[in-house]
Motif scaffolding. Structure first.
Motif, PDB file in Angstrom:
ATOM      1  N   PHE A   1       1.081   1.136   4.764  1.00 48.73           N
ATOM      2  CA  PHE A   1       0.128   0.587   3.790  1.00 48.73           C
ATOM      3  C   PHE A   1      -0.664   1.743   3.197  1.00 48.73           C
ATOM      4  CE2 PHE A   1      -4.243  -0.654   2.807  1.00 48.73           C
ATOM      5  CZ  PHE A   1      -4.031  -1.684   1.899  1.00 48.73           C
ATOM      6  N   THR A   2      -0.868   1.713   1.893  1.00 47.54           N
ATOM      7  CA  THR A   2      -1.622   2.767   1.213  1.00 47.54           C
ATOM      8  C   THR A   2      -2.620   2.149   0.246  1.00 47.54           C
ATOM      9  OG1 THR A   2       0.222   4.332   1.349  1.00 47.54           O
ATOM     10  CG2 THR A   2      -1.489   4.797  -0.266  1.00 47.54           C
ATOM     11  N   ALA A   3      -3.855   2.616   0.312  1.00 45.37           N
ATOM     12  CA  ALA A   3      -4.893   2.241  -0.648  1.00 45.37           C
ATOM     13  C   ALA A   3      -5.336   3.513  -1.358  1.00 45.37           C
ATOM     14  CB  ALA A   3      -6.073   1.579   0.058  1.00 45.37           C
TER      15      ALA A   3
ATOM     16  N   VAL B   1      -3.111  -0.622  -4.449  1.00 39.86           N
ATOM     17  CA  VAL B   1      -2.692  -0.846  -3.065  1.00 39.86           C
ATOM     18  C   VAL B   1      -1.191  -1.086  -3.059  1.00 39.86           C
ATOM     19  CG1 VAL B   1      -4.888  -1.762  -2.246  1.00 39.86           C
ATOM     20  CG2 VAL B   1      -3.205  -3.317  -3.235  1.00 39.86           C
ATOM     21  N   SER B   2      -0.537  -0.631  -1.991  1.00 41.73           N
ATOM     22  CA  SER B   2       0.904  -0.827  -1.859  1.00 41.73           C
ATOM     23  C   SER B   2       1.272  -0.840  -0.389  1.00 41.73           C
ATOM     24  CB  SER B   2       1.678   0.285  -2.589  1.00 41.73           C
ATOM     25  OG  SER B   2       1.236   1.563  -2.168  1.00 41.73           O
TER      26      SER B   2
ATOM     27  N   GLY C   1       3.111  -4.264  -4.164  1.00 40.03           N
ATOM     28  CA  GLY C   1       1.910  -3.532  -4.535  1.00 40.03           C
ATOM     29  C   GLY C   1       1.189  -4.173  -5.708  1.00 40.03           C
TER      30      GLY C   1
END
Length: 841
Positions: free
Chosen positions: A751-753, A788-789, A803
């Motif tokens: 998870f990436t923000a 976000v993704s 995302g």
């Protein structure tokens, strides 16, 4: 005849520069690898397994035969197999991230297959990388090695973006996510389709990345690197393995532009099996549909690789639908153990509706609206490339490429100021549209030799190269099109008023040598010799009341660029680097042609823009929880080209295109990424607890880009006056670009923000505060965007990605366009989302 003699002299120079490598004592004499490939029946095979210290299979490692062009990757079983090997002795080497390279000598006999097992050990110096691969966070960004396959990177500011390890919207080539960990990268976000990537660094213009030397697999892909360097083509990010970015220090090995090198390296063929299939199917908001499919493999000495990609959407703004097809095919063959030949072709076809610009009032009312429903752009692009790689030994390799470009830039639309309405009838037709067409027919070749040699007890590396480029652009503009709404290039008049033939010829040679002054300290001086010729012939206008109907100009110049880089390693993981390199930007075709029908004169002494780039930085990692790269930069951009309004002897106003000043960009670029769990608990505790990995990162760019001297001459009421824009900010150069993010990984879930924060900028050199009525000048306000993704891999074969871009639905813009695809404000996309399902077999 003059070009041939110049090329011959440059070739002699390259051979002369090779003398130290040829005369010096080699690092290691390998008499066993020189094999006789002349007898096709005297062949055997070699197979084996690579395992770790516990006897478990080591998949994904590279296995190569030293001193040859043969290399493979182990499969999930750790298995590899070479076929069609001439009899003789080979040194087999297994290497990869997190392991110490292991070698073993083996004999291959006629009609037999030799078998061996290589056991690899963990590399203590790379343990951080091993944990990082598991975490997937810090693995997204790396730096290039001191010495690559064909170039030297020691002492240069470099970035490598590994797209397979990146959580980002690769479906639409979302550049702010792709470059999220690359400090100081400015992104123009006016093209939600992702068909054209517009990025820049250090206060330079992001216009279709034209301040970079843009390449794919090391080959030029822009319209014309010397006359019209806009990159209307870039590969789909789903097909890209990594992006290599080398800043100003790339000018010696890759030629012009002040920005440096931007190279898209495509995913290579599968080397562990005869066939591998990969597919990615995606859908999203506003009618987004995308399909990407790739097949590749290795069969004996043959390797193949091909993909097909199609994407379409209606677009976030009104009148912004598009469709795009990308295709690629590559085939290579190891003719002998020393020689490998390859052929590849990239093909693009697209049609995109351009919604045009907005005034400031329209943008405030509704940023999604469009007052241009009949504007279209199409850029069919074909790039064929032939490659050859020859291994003289394990220390000396020669690579050669012959590449071409057959492409077009076609637009049709109503292109007047946004304050002029495009009056449509009830049937949807309107005034005749303007057609502009460019056709590009380029070809070039590049020869590169990289050799390692030993002198005074240290190993050094020499990189030399010779380049030839021949480009032809046929520019046809101001054609009278139809009154309809769909894309077509049907000319309603007999001819294009403006019809120009533009030609460029370039011959260049370079040499850079990495000297190891000690095991920790390197020094890399270099030179590049350039010969550049351009010519323009044709018609500027059918109605020559103000502009001469015919034009014929040509120019040839020669010059030398110099540079030097150095790097000192305080430890195996921390290094200080510095580089100073001269660079130049050639006189472009646009500098030689008027923007409108008026008296226009090109200064006969017009010079290419020249200057230099300087870097000083510290980069490295601390154990397995901290990565960093912080540097100071300075770009001195002399002899910038512009237009002055003057009076001639008869008191008549005319436009003079000439060199009018210089700018200086300086600042700091900083990247820091930190894993707090690893720092506090350590790797073993984190693994036992099963928390997963968390990394926090920031990518910052502080830039002060100002004009140090910039003449402005105007005529008002019959009087000429001149001022200077000294100390004004360079346009499209925000003083701050910050990206802040969080990566979380647990097993195969990521998870990436990301928060993207960009400061205000000006759209013109006058630093106009109050927007003009046509919205072409004025402030570009600061903005903040969240993305976000997430991704999940199941059973090693299935991948789910999703995302949301611009999570808070921010209304902002990064560009005020003075012409097509505007003019006016070009809004960035609001909130969009996507879901993607992938499979690998």
């Amino acid at each position: 005849m003059q070009q041939r003699s110049t090329a011959a002299l440059l070739l002699l120079l390259v051979l002369f520069m090779q003398q130290p490598a040829l005369l010096a004592k080699p690092v290691h004499t390998m008499r066993t690898w020189v094999l006789d490939d002349t007898d096709p029946l005297d062949k055997g095979g070699l197979q084996g397994y690579v395992v770790d210290a516990n006897g478990k299979p080591a998949g994904g490692l590279q296995v190569r035969l030293r001193g040859t062009v043969r290399r493979l990757t182990t499969d999930e079983r750790g298995y590899f197999a070479f076929r069609d090997l001439p009899s003789g002795e080979y040194v087999v080497e297994a290497s990869g991230i997190g392991v110490q390279p292991q070698t073993q000598t083996v004999s291959v006999r006629r009609a037999e297959t030799a078998t061996l097992t290589l056991t690899v050990q963990e590399d203590v110096q790379q343990l951080a990388e091993v944990s990082i691969v598991a975490a997937k966070g810090l693995r997204e960004r790396e730096t290039l090695p001191d010495v690559g396959a064909t170039a030297i990177y020691a002492g240069k500011k470099t970035d490598v973006i590994n797209l397979d390890a990146l959580d980002a919207n690769l479906v639409t080539n979302n550049s702010r996510q792709v470059f999220s960990k690359t400090p100081g990268v400015m992104v123009w976000e006016n093209d939600g389709s992702g068909m054209q990537v517009g990025v820049s660094v250090r206060g330079l213009s992001p216009n279709r990345s034209w301040e970079f030397n843009v390449r794919q697999n090391g080959v030029d892909i822009s319209s014309d690197p010397f006359g019209y360097p806009e990159a209307y083509y870039n590969p789909p990010m789903e097909a890209v393995e990594r992006i290599e970015l080398v800043r100003g220090g790339a000018s010696l090995q890759y030629g012009p532009q002040f920005g440096g090198l931007l190279n898209y390296e495509l995913k290579g063929p599968a080397t562990d099996k005869p066939i591998r299939f990969e597919t990615q199917q995606s859908v999203g908001t506003y009618g987004l549909f995308s399909t990407y499919n790739r097949v590749s493999g290795t069969v004996g000495r043959w390797q193949y690789n091909a993909y097909a990609h199609y994407r379409r959407a209606d677009g976030w703004r009104d009148n912004s639908r598009y469709s795009i097809f990308n295709g690629y095919a590559a085939l290579s063959y190891a003719v002998t153990n020393r020689l490998k030949l390859g052929l590849e072709v990239s093909r693009l076809y697209n049609e995109s509706q351009q919604p045009g610009g907005l005034t400031d009032v329209q943008f405030a009312q509704n940023a999604r609206q469009s007052s241009r429903s009949r504007n279209w752009l199409s850029t069919p692009w074909t790039v064929p490339t032939f490659t050859a790689e020859y291994a003289f030994s394990d220390k000396t390799r020669l690579t050669a490429t012959v590449h071409g470009l057959v492409s077009e830039r076609n637009s049709i639309g109503f292109t007047q100021a946004i304050t002029t309405p495009d009056n449509l009838t009830a049937a949807g037709s309107g005034q005749p549209r303007q057609i502009d067409r460019d056709t590009y027919r380029n070809w070039g070749s590049e020869l590169r030799l990289l050799s390692r040699y030993r002198l005074f007890g240290q190993e050094h590396t020499l990189a030399t190269g010779l380049k030839y480029f021949n480009g032809h652009t046929q520019r046809q503009q101001q054609g009278r099109g139809d009154t309809g709404t769909e894309f077509n290039l049907n000319l309603q008049a007999d001819a294009f008023p403006r019809d120009l033939s533009l030609r460029v010829t370039n011959v260049a040679a370079f040499a850079e040598n990495l000297f190891r002054l000690s095991p920790r300290w390197t020094m890399t001086p270099g030179l590049r010799i350039e010969t550049l010729s351009n010519a323009i012939d044709g018609r500027l206008s059918l109605s020559a009341s103000n502009v001469p109907g015919l034009v014929s100009q040509q120019s040839t110049r020669r010059f030398v660029l110099a540079g030097i880089g150095t790097e000192y390693k305080f430890s195996e993981t921390i290094a200080l680097y510095a580089n100073a390199s001269q660079a130049y930007r050639p006189v472009l075709f646009s500098d030689l042609t008027p923007a409108a029908v008026t008296d226009f004169v090109v200064d006969p002494t017009l010079r290419d823009a020249r200057g230099y780039s300087f870097d000083l930085g510290l980069r490295g990692r601390v154990r397995n929880y901290l990565n960093f790269d912080v540097n100071y930069f300075r770009v001195n951009y002399n002899d910038r080209i512009g237009t002055l309004s003057l009076l001639n002897e008869a008191g008549r106003v005319y436009q003079l295109r000439t060199n009018i000043g210089r700018s200086v960009s300086q600042g700091v670029e900083a990247y820091v990424e930190f894993d707090p769990l690893l720092a506090i608990l350590g790797q073993s505790r984190v693994s036992r607890a099963g928390f997963g990995h968390v990394s926090l990162f920031s990518s910052l760019g502080f830039t002060d880009a100002r004009y140090r001297d910039f003449r402005v001459a105007t005529v008002s009421n019959g009087q000429a006056s001149e001022t200077n824009l000294r100390d004004k900010y360079v346009e499209n150069a925000p003083t701050f670009i910050g990206r802040f993010g969080l990566n979380y990984t647990r097993k195969t879930f990521t998870f990436t923000a990301l928060m993207n924060r960009v400061g205000r900028a000006y759209s013109d050199a006058n630093n106009t505060e109050t927007p003009s009525a046509n919205a072409q000048t004025g402030v570009i306000p600061a903005y903040r965007v969240f993305d976000v993704s997430a991704s999940l891999t199941l059973w090693k074969r299935y991948t789910l990605r999703t995302g949301v871009n611009n999570l808070t639905d921010e209304r902002y813009f990064t560009r005020r366009a003075g012409g097509y695809p505007g003019p006016g404000i070009l809004p960035a996309d609001g909130r969009t989302g996507y879901v993607s399902v992938g499979l690998r077999l």
